[in-house]
Design an enzyme around this catalytic site. Structure first.
Site, PDB file in Angstrom:
ATOM      1  N   ASP A   1     -13.137 -13.198 -12.604  1.00  0.00           N
ATOM      2  CA  ASP A   1     -11.647 -13.673 -12.475  1.00  0.00           C
ATOM      3  C   ASP A   1     -10.712 -11.539 -13.009  1.00  0.00           C
ATOM      4  OD1 ASP A   1      -9.330 -15.080 -12.480  1.00  0.00           O
ATOM      5  OD2 ASP A   1      -9.395 -15.334 -14.705  1.00  0.00           O
ATOM      6  N   GLY A   2     -10.028 -11.993 -12.257  1.00  0.00           N
ATOM      7  CA  GLY A   2      -9.088 -10.204 -12.917  1.00  0.00           C
ATOM      8  C   GLY A   2      -8.291 -11.206 -13.414  1.00  0.00           C
TER       9      GLY A   2
ATOM     10  N   HIS B   1       0.424  -1.213   0.285  1.00  0.00           N
ATOM     11  CA  HIS B   1      -0.362   0.291  -0.261  1.00  0.00           C
ATOM     12  C   HIS B   1       0.492   1.213  -0.133  1.00  0.00           C
ATOM     13  CE1 HIS B   1      -3.378  -2.682   1.706  1.00  0.00           C
ATOM     14  NE2 HIS B   1      -3.340  -3.133   0.033  1.00  0.00           N
TER      15      HIS B   1
ATOM     16  N   GLU C   1     -13.074  -9.081  -7.761  1.00  0.00           N
ATOM     17  CA  GLU C   1     -13.222 -10.007  -6.694  1.00  0.00           C
ATOM     18  C   GLU C   1     -13.794 -11.508  -6.441  1.00  0.00           C
ATOM     19  OE1 GLU C   1     -11.397 -10.380  -3.579  1.00  0.00           O
ATOM     20  OE2 GLU C   1     -11.875 -12.307  -4.004  1.00  0.00           O
TER      21      GLU C   1
ATOM     22  N   SER D   1      -7.267  -2.121  -0.942  1.00  0.00           N
ATOM     23  CA  SER D   1      -6.845  -1.627  -1.939  1.00  0.00           C
ATOM     24  C   SER D   1      -7.498  -0.771  -2.584  1.00  0.00           C
ATOM     25  CB  SER D   1      -5.911  -2.203  -2.839  1.00  0.00           C
ATOM     26  OG  SER D   1      -6.908  -3.278  -2.789  1.00  0.00           O
TER      27      SER D   1
ATOM     28  N   ASP E   1      -2.567  -8.515  -6.916  1.00  0.00           N
ATOM     29  CA  ASP E   1      -2.530  -8.542  -5.842  1.00  0.00           C
ATOM     30  C   ASP E   1      -3.023  -9.994  -5.538  1.00  0.00           C
ATOM     31  OD1 ASP E   1      -1.649  -8.984  -3.286  1.00  0.00           O
ATOM     32  OD2 ASP E   1      -3.414  -7.384  -2.293  1.00  0.00           O
TER      33      ASP E   1
END
Ligand code: SAM
Length: 298
Positions: free
Chosen positions: A149-150, A19, A121, A103, A170
């Site tokens: 699905d990112g 971060h 997410e 985030s 991440d």
């Protein structure tokens, strides 16, 4: 799959590194007026209670953010680390630090009207919490929560309309395949949008895939002719300690992690050169605490 819940880890040393880098990167990118698209491929729930059931189960924040805020009395902090602490403190009232922004909330707090945020997410519970938390922001169409699905989902947003983007990747790396998927996603993203800023967090653990990931990302950056930056923070030894209680030695929690950026802001290296040694000193859990910073290309 899906046993990882970030609430157990919120505010730990890996979050401090991730971060701090995220905020320093965004602060630089937001100096230009042109709209920025931010893609958060693995968003989590967005907000965490540090005194809630999840966080107190492991109390990882005690060796992370809590060492940097009252009642801890750290020395004067490097500007990038101070900006991170100020960000977390902005979500809290009074002296105690009970709420930790993930985030999505860190990013949203820094964005301007013209910018957009896409949050991916996949975990149904976290996606529901994230959607509920984001709804409180009244951010309208500026922030989109996608239960997708990112790794795949970002493709449709690259290149972004104003041709300026930051992608934070991440994953929880619960699945060994995540390492390869990160690499494939970055390779594809660089083809779609070569000037995007790509920031990948990864754990430093004794596993070949974890060891190889930064080397593979570096190769991608070099092949694309793009600058890169690699920052690592170690807080303790990765070795299993000797037993003191007759039980077999227990593997300690995550000992170290890294951030690898392609097309980093040119200001990031100097900011981290000051902040990283302080992180290593203030978050050290044993004499193996260390930090490293390297960059190249461009
Ligand atoms: N980026 C968050 C932050 O800094 O506050 C923390 C994210 S956490 C390390 C990783 C998250 O990714 C978990 O909430 C997990 O449910 C989610 N996840 C796992 N696989 C995913 C996938 N393929 N696409 C999107 N999210 C995924």
């Amino acid at each position: 799959m899906f046993s990882y819940r970030h609430a157990f880890h919120a505010g730990n040393h890996a979050d401090v590194l991730k971060h701090t880098v995220l905020i320093a990167t965004l602060q630089h990118l937001l100096q230009k007026d042109a709209a920025l698209t931010v893609l958060d491929t693995h968003a989590g729930a967005g907000l965490y209670r540090l005194d809630g059931d999840y966080a107190s189960t492991s109390a990882e924040s005690a060796d992370g953010i809590q060492r940097l805020v009252p009642p801890a009395t750290p020395p004067a902090l490097a500007p990038a680390l101070q900006a991170y602490v100020d960000m977390v403190r902005a979500f809290n009232q009074g002296d105690a630090t009970r709420v930790y922004p993930g985030s999505p909330f860190i990013i949203h707090r820094l964005l301007r009207e013209q910018d957009k945020l896409k949050l991916f997410e996949l975990h149904p519970t976290d996606a529901r919490s994230l959607a509920g938390n984001v709804a409180q922001l009244d951010a309208g169409r500026q922030v989109a929560v996608l239960q997708e699905d990112g790794f795949e989902g970002v493709k449709k947003f690259l290149p972004p309309p104003a041709r300026r983007a930051l992608l934070l990747c991440d994953p929880s790396y619960e699945l060994k395949s995540d390492y390869g998927r990160v690499q494939d996603m970055v390779q594809d993203a660089l083809k779609r949008f070569a000037t995007g800023v790509y920031a990948v967090w990864y754990p430093i653990i004794p596993r070949p895939e974890a060891h190889d990931l930064p080397r593979r990302l570096k190769t991608l950056a070099v092949k694309a002719g793009k600058p890169w930056l690699h920052a690592t923070l170690t807080v303790k030894s990765s070795k299993v300690g000797p037993s003191t209680d007759g039980e077999p030695g227990k593997r300690p929690g995550l000992p170290a992690s890294g951030m690898f950026l392609i097309n980093p802001p040119f200001t990031l290296q100097a900011a981290l050169r000051e902040a990283l040694p302080q992180m290593a000193e203030l978050l050290a859990q044993d004499r193996h605490a260390a930090h490293a910073l390297e960059s190249g290309g461009g």
